[in-house]
Design an enzyme around this catalytic site. Structure first.
Site, mmCIF file in Angstrom:
data_model
loop_
_atom_site.group_PDB
_atom_site.id
_atom_site.type_symbol
_atom_site.label_atom_id
_atom_site.label_comp_id
_atom_site.label_asym_id
_atom_site.label_seq_id
_atom_site.Cartn_x
_atom_site.Cartn_y
_atom_site.Cartn_z
ATOM 1 N N ASN A 208 81.356 -6.638 -9.811
ATOM 2 C CA ASN A 208 80.423 -5.766 -10.768
ATOM 3 C C ASN A 208 79.456 -6.812 -11.654
ATOM 4 O OD1 ASN A 208 81.919 -6.548 -13.234
ATOM 5 N ND2 ASN A 208 83.479 -5.768 -12.551
ATOM 6 N N LYS A 338 90.044 6.192 -24.871
ATOM 7 C CA LYS A 338 90.561 4.978 -24.244
ATOM 8 C C LYS A 338 91.722 4.316 -25.089
ATOM 9 C CE LYS A 338 87.518 3.398 -21.232
ATOM 10 N NZ LYS A 338 86.478 2.849 -20.601
HETATM 11 N N1 CTP Z 1 91.013 -3.133 -18.061
HETATM 12 C C1 CTP Z 1 92.208 -3.801 -17.591
HETATM 13 N N2 CTP Z 1 92.675 -3.555 -16.255
HETATM 14 C C2 CTP Z 1 91.857 -2.971 -15.389
HETATM 15 C C3 CTP Z 1 90.783 -2.005 -16.015
HETATM 16 C C4 CTP Z 1 90.445 -2.344 -17.218
HETATM 17 O O1 CTP Z 1 92.892 -4.751 -18.296
HETATM 18 N N3 CTP Z 1 92.420 -2.712 -14.255
HETATM 19 C C5 CTP Z 1 90.796 -3.593 -19.312
HETATM 20 C C6 CTP Z 1 89.407 -4.169 -19.502
HETATM 21 O O2 CTP Z 1 89.601 -5.565 -19.712
HETATM 22 C C7 CTP Z 1 88.784 -3.440 -20.784
HETATM 23 C C8 CTP Z 1 89.522 -2.193 -20.883
HETATM 24 O O3 CTP Z 1 90.594 -2.219 -19.955
HETATM 25 O O4 CTP Z 1 89.405 -4.071 -21.936
HETATM 26 C C9 CTP Z 1 88.744 -0.955 -20.547
HETATM 27 O O5 CTP Z 1 87.944 -1.148 -19.174
HETATM 28 P P1 CTP Z 1 86.778 -0.072 -18.857
HETATM 29 O O6 CTP Z 1 86.643 -0.402 -17.393
HETATM 30 O O7 CTP Z 1 85.865 0.172 -19.793
HETATM 31 O O8 CTP Z 1 87.891 1.174 -18.813
HETATM 32 P P2 CTP Z 1 88.593 2.047 -17.680
HETATM 33 O O9 CTP Z 1 90.105 1.752 -17.924
HETATM 34 O O10 CTP Z 1 88.242 1.566 -16.147
HETATM 35 O O11 CTP Z 1 88.413 3.403 -17.871
HETATM 36 P P3 CTP Z 1 87.010 4.336 -17.207
HETATM 37 O O12 CTP Z 1 87.071 3.948 -15.871
HETATM 38 O O13 CTP Z 1 87.486 5.636 -17.560
HETATM 39 O O14 CTP Z 1 85.911 3.921 -18.088
#
Ligand code: CTP
Length: 398
Positions: A208, A338
């Site tokens: 990403n 979240k």
């Molecule tokens: N995060 C994590 N492990 C994952 C995904 C996310 O630790 N597998 C953590 C990121 O470091 C961040 C938070 O979760 O602190 C939110 O990540 P985000 O990608 O914004 O949220 P998602 O869980 O992916 O939710 P969505 O896809 O609904 O936006």
């Protein structure tokens, strides 16, 4: 606090020398004793009288001042300090330090000292970016010299970019950290940062656009408050900060393992943009184009949610768990949901819609979601956002 600490302050010849005057006052307010040294070029910008009046000390200027040699030799002067601070550190002073020159009082003291040295560089942006300065900086970092700044911004010479000396509060934070006196002194804080790479085959991966800039700035800001930082980073485009323990990983699975191995910590901040999915049918060999099946089909599996699993730990959970939320719409509502879903204490939400320029950019506009509600912060540099967040973390840990 810096009570009883003795700081040898070398003021170099740059327009930023005026900030050194305020630095002296603020250090004295905190109880530090400041022994000033003014270079010849420094005298062109601030007067010895002003420096000595503010410091309440004699200002040292000349290597061959016999009275001084009788009072206190340069070796002793350099060693009586708890920390040597160079502010502003000009390109020339940095070059002398890197080259080991000792042709005036300042450079001689820097060669003779057995104490840690902290420099606050200040110069024109072209000079800062010049390969010679880059080389000197790398040499100095290798020698264990601590560096604060410079900041990016408008410069006295009319140009714009990195090269402006850090502001006094940042220099003080770096001094406190160097002396182990910051509010997070001795505390262990974990930070995840950067993207993850999820392999498709040995040469291809899914990634990403995260640069790792916000996580890196945060780790540096926590370090500057004295924290012992473990920095678990995916393959980011910005280099990791100095003075922290760096653990490099590629995938979300590796990041989870590294996080578990790094615990316990008093606070954990999850700034990494972790891939939600991995390729379950990743190939051990490079996938080839074949006549029969030109387009491969990837099967996705879910990655572990690192933030959620640490937030929900039954034993050994960090006292403060902070997540980030990258959203493109309904930022506050999505981030609030979240926070509840993941079980963390705070969520730092940001709008990563392409129009904002935040993802991969140098600025951020975050909303901090806590149990008390949502707080919208102004658009700030990622460095400033990091400093504010680090200060909040320090306050929360008490
Ligand atoms: N995060 C994590 N492990 C994952 C995904 C996310 O630790 N597998 C953590 C990121 O470091 C961040 C938070 O979760 O602190 C939110 O990540 P985000 O990608 O914004 O949220 P998602 O869980 O992916 O939710 P969505 O896809 O609904 O936006």
């Amino acid at each position: 606090m810096l009570a009883e600490k003795r700081i040898l302050l070398i003021i170099g010849g740059g327009i930023a020398a005026y900030k050194a005057l305020d630095l002296i006052r603020r250090l004295r307010e905190r109880g530090a004793r400041v022994v000033p040294v003014l270079t010849k070029a420094g005298e062109e910008f601030v007067t010895p009288l002003t420096v000595s009046a503010l410091a309440g000390e004699k200002v040292y200027r000349d290597l061959f001042d016999l009275t001084d040699e009788a009072e206190m030799g340069h070796i002793q002067l350099s060693r009586a300090a708890d920390l040597v601070v160079v502010a502003p550190a000009t390109a020339n002073l940095m070059a002398k330090m890197a080259g080991g020159h000792a042709d005036d009082l300042a450079s001689t003291l820097l060669m003779a000292t057995d104490k840690r040295v902290l420099i606050a560089p200040a110069m024109n942006v072209r000079m800062w970016e010049h390969p010679a300065t880059r080389r000197n900086l790398a040499t100095l970092a290798g020698d264990g010299v601590l560096v604060v700044g410079p900041e990016a911004g408008a410069m006295a010479c009319g140009e714009f970019g990195p090269g402006r000396m850090s502001e006094v509060p940042q220099i003080i934070a770096a001094i406190e950290a160097a002396l182990g006196a910051g509010p997070l002194a001795g505390r262990h804080v974990l930070v995840t940062s950067g993207p993850t790479h999820e392999p498709i085959d040995p040469v291809r991966y899914i990634a990403n656009r995260s640069s790792g800039a916000q996580g890196t700035a945060l780790a540096a800001a926590l370090r500057d408050l004295g924290a012992r930082v473990t920095f678990v980073t995916g393959p980011a485009t910005v280099p990791p900060p100095g003075g922290v323990r760096v653990v490099r990983v590629e995938t979300a699975d590796e990041m989870l393992e590294a996080v578990k191995a790094a615990l316990p910590a008093e606070a954990a901040v999850f700034a990494a943009a972790v891939a939600d999915w991995k390729v379950e049918n990743a190939s051990g060999q490079k996938i080839k184009k074949t006549a029969e099946q030109a387009v491969p089909t990837l099967a996705f599996g879910e990655n572990p949610d690192i933030l959620a699993s640490v937030s929900k730990m039954e034993a050994g959970r960090p006292r403060l768990v902070v997540g980030f939320a990258a959203e493109t719409e309904a930022v506050e509502a999505n981030a609030t949901a979240k926070r509840a879903r993941k079980g963390c204490d705070w969520i730092v939400a940001n709008d990563v819609s392409p129009g904002t320029g935040i993802m991969g950019g140098s600025e951020n506009a975050v909303t901090l979601i806590t149990a008390e509600g949502a707080e919208a912060w102004p658009r700030l540099s990622k460095d400033e956002t990091a400093r504010r967040l680090a200060a909040r973390i320090a306050a929360a840990l008490g």
